[in-house]
Design an enzyme around this catalytic site. Structure first.
Site, PDB file in Angstrom:
ATOM      1  NE  ARG A   1      -1.454  -1.366   3.738  1.00  0.00           N
ATOM      2  CZ  ARG A   1      -1.569  -1.026   5.012  1.00  0.00           C
ATOM      3  NH1 ARG A   1      -2.672  -0.477   5.451  1.00  0.00           N
ATOM      4  NH2 ARG A   1      -0.585  -1.233   5.855  1.00  0.00           N
TER       5      ARG A   1
ATOM      6  CG  ASP B   1       6.554  22.365  10.984  1.00  0.00           C
ATOM      7  OD1 ASP B   1       7.431  22.532  11.841  1.00  0.00           O
ATOM      8  OD2 ASP B   1       5.855  21.333  10.932  1.00  0.00           O
ATOM      9  CG  ASN B   2       9.363  27.790   7.460  1.00  0.00           C
ATOM     10  OD1 ASN B   2       8.360  28.427   7.714  1.00  0.00           O
ATOM     11  ND2 ASN B   2      10.500  27.979   8.115  1.00  0.00           N
TER      12      ASN B   2
ATOM     13  NE  ARG C   1      13.689  27.435  -2.803  1.00  0.00           N
ATOM     14  CZ  ARG C   1      12.836  28.417  -3.142  1.00  0.00           C
ATOM     15  NH1 ARG C   1      12.935  29.600  -2.553  1.00  0.00           N
ATOM     16  NH2 ARG C   1      11.910  28.216  -4.050  1.00  0.00           N
TER      17      ARG C   1
ATOM     18  CG  HIS D   1      19.027  31.734   3.182  1.00  0.00           C
ATOM     19  ND1 HIS D   1      17.980  31.075   2.578  1.00  0.00           N
ATOM     20  CD2 HIS D   1      19.552  32.538   2.232  1.00  0.00           C
ATOM     21  CE1 HIS D   1      17.886  31.469   1.322  1.00  0.00           C
ATOM     22  NE2 HIS D   1      18.831  32.351   1.082  1.00  0.00           N
TER      23      HIS D   1
ATOM     24  CE1 TYR E   1      13.144  26.576   7.123  1.00  0.00           C
ATOM     25  CE2 TYR E   1      12.685  25.618   4.980  1.00  0.00           C
ATOM     26  CZ  TYR E   1      12.883  26.723   5.785  1.00  0.00           C
ATOM     27  OH  TYR E   1      12.812  27.979   5.234  1.00  0.00           O
TER      28      TYR E   1
ATOM     29  CG  ASP F   1      19.883  33.256  -1.933  1.00  0.00           C
ATOM     30  OD1 ASP F   1      19.906  33.871  -0.850  1.00  0.00           O
ATOM     31  OD2 ASP F   1      19.176  32.250  -2.125  1.00  0.00           O
TER      32      ASP F   1
END
Length: 187
Positions: free
Chosen positions: A30, A54-55, A65, A68, A137, A174
């Protein structure tokens, strides 16, 4: 060294307090089930964080990305790739750390379900290796847009070995981050 606690394998890296985490997957015809976080197991492994936000992001192949961090409100992050594959990196910015300026990286994928635990005092970034990737994350501090900081993703003094051939796609901010030697922060 790695330690098995509950449904998690916590793997130490060459940088103190940075861990690769492999959750146990239970699968059948399943699909599968796995725990991605259990406070008590993480605490037993010495990872005592109070996650408050949470992101999630979705990016296409070649998007990079990072790298940071937040200056006054640093964040610890538990990161994972839900779908696709990324190369995830953290750079130690803790001035008194024996690994200051060193980096650790790991390929995270939705298929593997592995995670990367990055403590406060680190820059963080990733590049998408698959056609698309959904990335999620947990953070132990809220996001403060006015507190953003970053370092150049390809700073030769750090020497990150990005496993991506081709041109990376960066945001405007960035593209203009300083090099580590020009950074004025103190974690």
């Amino acid at each position: 060294m790695s330690i098995q606690i509950g449904n998690f394998n916590f793997i130490e890296t060459k940088i103190k307090d940075v861990y690769i985490i492999e959750p146990k997957k239970y699968g059948d015809n399943r699909g599968y089930f796995m725990e991605t976080y259990k406070e008590s197991d993480f605490k037993k492994a010495g990872l005592d964080y109070n996650f408050v936000q949470d992101n999630q992001s979705k990016s296409k192949k070649g998007v990079l990305r990072g790298l940071h961090f937040q200056k006054k409100y640093p964040q610890a992050k538990l990161v994972r790739c839900l779908e696709g594959e990324v190369f995830d990196v953290c750079v130690d910015l803790r001035k008194n750390s024996p690994t200051y300026g060193k980096w650790e990286g790991v390929i995270l994928s939705g298929e593997l379900g592995n995670q990367f635990m990055i403590p406060r005092g680190f820059a963080h970034g990733f590049v998408v290796l698959s056609e698309t990737a959904t990335f999620a994350y947990k953070c132990d501090e809220f996001y403060h847009p006015e507190d953003e900081g970053g370092i150049m993703w390809n700073d030769s003094e750090i020497g990150i070995l990005w496993p991506y051939e081709g041109e990376v796609l960066l945001s405007k901010k960035d593209e203009v981050h300083p090099k580590l030697k020009d950074l004025k922060i103190n974690f």
